[in-house]
Design a protein around this motif. Structure first.
Motif, mmCIF file in Angstrom:
data_model
loop_
_atom_site.group_PDB
_atom_site.id
_atom_site.type_symbol
_atom_site.label_atom_id
_atom_site.label_comp_id
_atom_site.label_asym_id
_atom_site.label_seq_id
_atom_site.Cartn_x
_atom_site.Cartn_y
_atom_site.Cartn_z
ATOM 1 N N HIS A 19 1.015 1.805 1.001
ATOM 2 C CA HIS A 19 -0.163 1.404 1.765
ATOM 3 C C HIS A 19 -1.428 2.050 1.174
ATOM 4 C CE1 HIS A 19 -2.601 0.177 5.156
ATOM 5 N NE2 HIS A 19 -3.008 1.438 5.298
ATOM 6 N N SER A 21 -1.806 3.095 -1.908
ATOM 7 C CA SER A 21 -2.044 2.492 -3.228
ATOM 8 C C SER A 21 -2.722 1.137 -3.094
ATOM 9 C CB SER A 21 -0.729 2.338 -3.985
ATOM 10 O OG SER A 21 -0.177 3.588 -4.271
ATOM 11 N N LEU A 22 -2.330 0.362 -2.112
ATOM 12 C CA LEU A 22 -2.985 -0.934 -1.887
ATOM 13 C C LEU A 22 -4.457 -0.754 -1.516
ATOM 14 C CD1 LEU A 22 -0.326 -3.082 0.022
ATOM 15 C CD2 LEU A 22 -1.166 -3.375 -2.303
ATOM 16 N N GLU A 26 -7.528 -2.215 -3.667
ATOM 17 C CA GLU A 26 -8.573 -3.031 -3.068
ATOM 18 C C GLU A 26 -9.959 -2.500 -3.420
ATOM 19 O OE1 GLU A 26 -9.954 -4.687 1.324
ATOM 20 O OE2 GLU A 26 -8.117 -3.524 1.126
ATOM 21 N N LEU A 63 0.122 -8.457 -9.476
ATOM 22 C CA LEU A 63 0.187 -8.400 -8.011
ATOM 23 C C LEU A 63 1.304 -9.291 -7.477
ATOM 24 C CD1 LEU A 63 -3.615 -8.410 -7.133
ATOM 25 C CD2 LEU A 63 -1.999 -6.523 -6.823
#
Length: 152
Positions: A19, A21-22, A26, A63
């Motif tokens: 989470h 890392s996302l 972003e 991705l």
């Protein structure tokens, strides 16, 4: 039942890490996502444009690879692997072209030096030729004066 009760203890840390890392991803992609592609491409030369487009393509495919991995899809024979390999090969070709397109400074200096004609160099060559032949230019002047005086 809270959120912390939904996951087994051994998955809690990897999910939190994923989470985080996302969120970082972003933030990294935000400048690209907030800009129009046409605006980014207009100031770039063709090789830089190709690099940017390939980078975008590679990012999207990566991705998708990650998404498939989280879904438990076997990627050993999935077409995304072939596509990522193809993009990497094309990116390597672009990098090689960019390296080859940059002239080496010493070579460029030699080219410019040899291509440009200089009056001073020509005069030096004349002096060198005259010194080696023993001609100091006086004999030509005397001959010219004799020719002029004989015509009058």
């Amino acid at each position: 039942m809270g959120d912390e009760d939904c996951l087994p203890d051994e998955l809690e840390e990897p999910c939190t890490s994923f989470h985080n890392s996302l969120g970082e991803l972003e933030q990294s992609l935000k400048p690209l996502l907030d800009s129009r592609l046409e605006d980014m491409l207009e100031d770039l030369d063709p090789l830089e444009q190709a690099s940017l487009l390939l980078l975008n393509t590679y990012t999207l495919n990566s991705l998708f690879w990650m998404f498939l991995t989280t879904q438990g899809v076997s990627l050993s024979d999935h077409p995304i692997k072939t596509e990522l390999d193809r993009i990497q090969k094309t990116m390597a070709k672009i990098r090689n072209k960019q390296k080859g397109a940059t002239p080496k400074l010493s070579g460029a200096n030699r080219f410019v030096r040899n291509a440009l004609w200089s009056l001073e160099e020509k005069n030096q060559q004349k002096r060198f030729t005259n010194e080696n032949t023993g001609d100091d230019g006086l004999s030509k002047k005397l001959k010219l004066e004799e020719d002029l005086s004989s015509n009058h």
